[in-house]
Design an enzyme around this catalytic site. Structure first.
Site, PDB file in Angstrom:
ATOM      1  N   SER A  38       0.809  -1.225   0.000  1.00 39.08           N
ATOM      2  CA  SER A  38       0.000   0.000   0.000  1.00 39.08           C
ATOM      3  C   SER A  38       0.842   1.275   0.000  1.00 39.08           C
ATOM      4  O   SER A  38       0.297   2.381  -0.112  1.00 39.08           O
ATOM      5  CB  SER A  38      -0.925   0.020   1.231  1.00 39.08           C
ATOM      6  N   CYS A 126     -13.319  -5.199  21.202  1.00 41.14           N
ATOM      7  CA  CYS A 126     -14.546  -4.414  21.002  1.00 41.14           C
ATOM      8  C   CYS A 126     -15.700  -4.893  21.884  1.00 41.14           C
ATOM      9  O   CYS A 126     -16.382  -4.085  22.526  1.00 41.14           O
ATOM     10  CB  CYS A 126     -14.963  -4.442  19.533  1.00 41.14           C
ATOM     11  N   GLN A 153     -22.320 -10.548  17.089  1.00 43.07           N
ATOM     12  CA  GLN A 153     -21.311  -9.615  16.602  1.00 43.07           C
ATOM     13  C   GLN A 153     -21.347  -9.397  15.091  1.00 43.07           C
ATOM     14  O   GLN A 153     -21.463 -10.328  14.301  1.00 43.07           O
ATOM     15  CB  GLN A 153     -19.918 -10.095  17.044  1.00 43.07           C
ATOM     16  N   ARG A 227     -21.118 -14.770  15.558  1.00 42.80           N
ATOM     17  CA  ARG A 227     -21.100 -13.837  14.423  1.00 42.80           C
ATOM     18  C   ARG A 227     -22.466 -13.873  13.748  1.00 42.80           C
ATOM     19  O   ARG A 227     -22.996 -14.951  13.472  1.00 42.80           O
ATOM     20  CB  ARG A 227     -20.007 -14.255  13.426  1.00 42.80           C
ATOM     21  N   HIS A 234     -22.170  -4.442  17.465  1.00 47.98           N
ATOM     22  CA  HIS A 234     -22.222  -5.672  18.256  1.00 47.98           C
ATOM     23  C   HIS A 234     -23.324  -5.544  19.315  1.00 47.98           C
ATOM     24  O   HIS A 234     -23.508  -4.479  19.908  1.00 47.98           O
ATOM     25  CB  HIS A 234     -20.897  -5.910  18.983  1.00 47.98           C
TER      26      HIS A 234
END
Length: 329
Positions: A38, A126, A153, A227, A234
């Protein structure tokens, strides 16, 4: 102030740039850092283009603070090199969270434990951040002894590849997979790898990080992390057992006064936290507050937050804000 963002081209790195802008953090020069492939690309910050550089170049440019969101292996390799050059690192990976020599910080809870000597500061997971922000004021009043949490999540917690998989499946397009199973119209009860005890790494992160952040190893936590096909936040079903008896009205009043927490709890009007309403917000939302009728001194609640913001980028920027307020960066 020179600010480096390591992993600037990723989902969380991009969100860090957005949050730095929105919160008007005093950036005089941005140093976007990413992998070699990148390097040379441009990212835009406050309307100005900045060229992506590699980590060596970034260190030579002497930033005051570096926000890391480039994965654990990158953090393990490069955070000590930035720190050795006198640069304060706020790391969003799991690399340093359980290192006993590093602070694991949610500013509203334990920001005051930081010192000018802390050169590598860990940003929690998180799903842990949003839970402890709600639990901590209740622990101070009623003393929590056990937490049972099940998470729901967002795919954004996995990254761009997972978002692409969800949208490809929704649109009937073949593409690269982030998960071993279909995610659209499905839920996957596995986040990260399984450990020898049958729990996943994500589940054990919640167990260990909660205890470390709240500074009480007597709090027992058990977690199931799942998930779901959602973009933008979440959600968590949390069952909390206290040592002391509580009144629901008092719990609500405590949470309504807690900085960074918003109570959304009116079942008669179908009002409760949902990820679509938390999307692009910095607050943690809590609702469905109710007594566990099977066990004394126990509370049920539902906690929702934008995992890329308070769960990652915003918390990291708030740590930087705290350090700047102390004049340490």
């Amino acid at each position: 102030m020179k600010v480096a963002v390591v992993g600037a081209t990723g989902l969380v790195g991009s969100k860090m740039l957005q949050v730095l802008t929105e919160r008007n953090f005093p950036v005089t020069e941005l140093i976007p850092v990413a992998s070699e492939k990148s390097v040379g690309k441009e990212v835009t910050f406050k309307g100005k283009p900045y060229k992506v550089v590699n980590a060596d170049t970034a260190i030579a440019m002497k930033p005051d603070v570096a926000l890391f969101s480039a994965g654990g292996s990158t953090s393990l390799e490069w955070a000590p090199k930035f720190a050795a050059a006198g640069i304060t690192v706020i790391d969003n990976s799991s690399a340093w969270r359980m290192d006993p020599t590093k602070k694991l910080v949610v500013p509203e809870i334990n920001g005051k434990t930081l010192t000018p000597e802390d050169k590598i500061i860990a940003n929690p997971n998180c799903s842990t951040i949003q839970m402890v922000l709600v639990l901590n004021p209740l622990h101070e009043k009623y003393n929590i002894n056990r937490v049972v949490v099940s998470t729901y999540q967002s795919v954004t917690g996995t990254g761009v590849k997972a978002v692409d998989q969800l949208m490809n499946e929704r649109n009937g397009v073949e593409g690269e997979k982030a998960y071993a199973h279909r995610i659209d119209l499905n839920v996957i009860p596995q986040i990260d790898v399984f450990l020898d005890n049958g729990y996943t790494k994500e589940e054990m992160k919640m167990v260990k990080e909660t205890v470390k952040i709240m500074g009480d190893d007597k709090i027992r936590v058990t977690a199931t992390t799942v998930r779901i096909p959602v973009i933008g936040g979440h959600s968590e079903s949390v069952n909390v057992a206290f040592d002391k008896e509580y009144e629901l009205a008092d719990v609500r009043a405590i949470l309504e006064k807690t900085p960074g927490v918003v109570v959304v709890d009116d079942p008669s009007k179908a009002q409760y936290p949902m990820p679509k309403d938390a999307h692009e917000k910095d607050e943690v939302f809590v609702g469905r507050l109710r007594r566990d009728e099977t066990q004394e001194k126990t509370l049920n609640m539902w906690i929702v937050a934008d995992n890329l913001r308070k769960g990652a980028a915003t918390n990291a920027v708030q740590i930087a804000e705290y350090l700047h307020a102390q004049k340490w960066i």
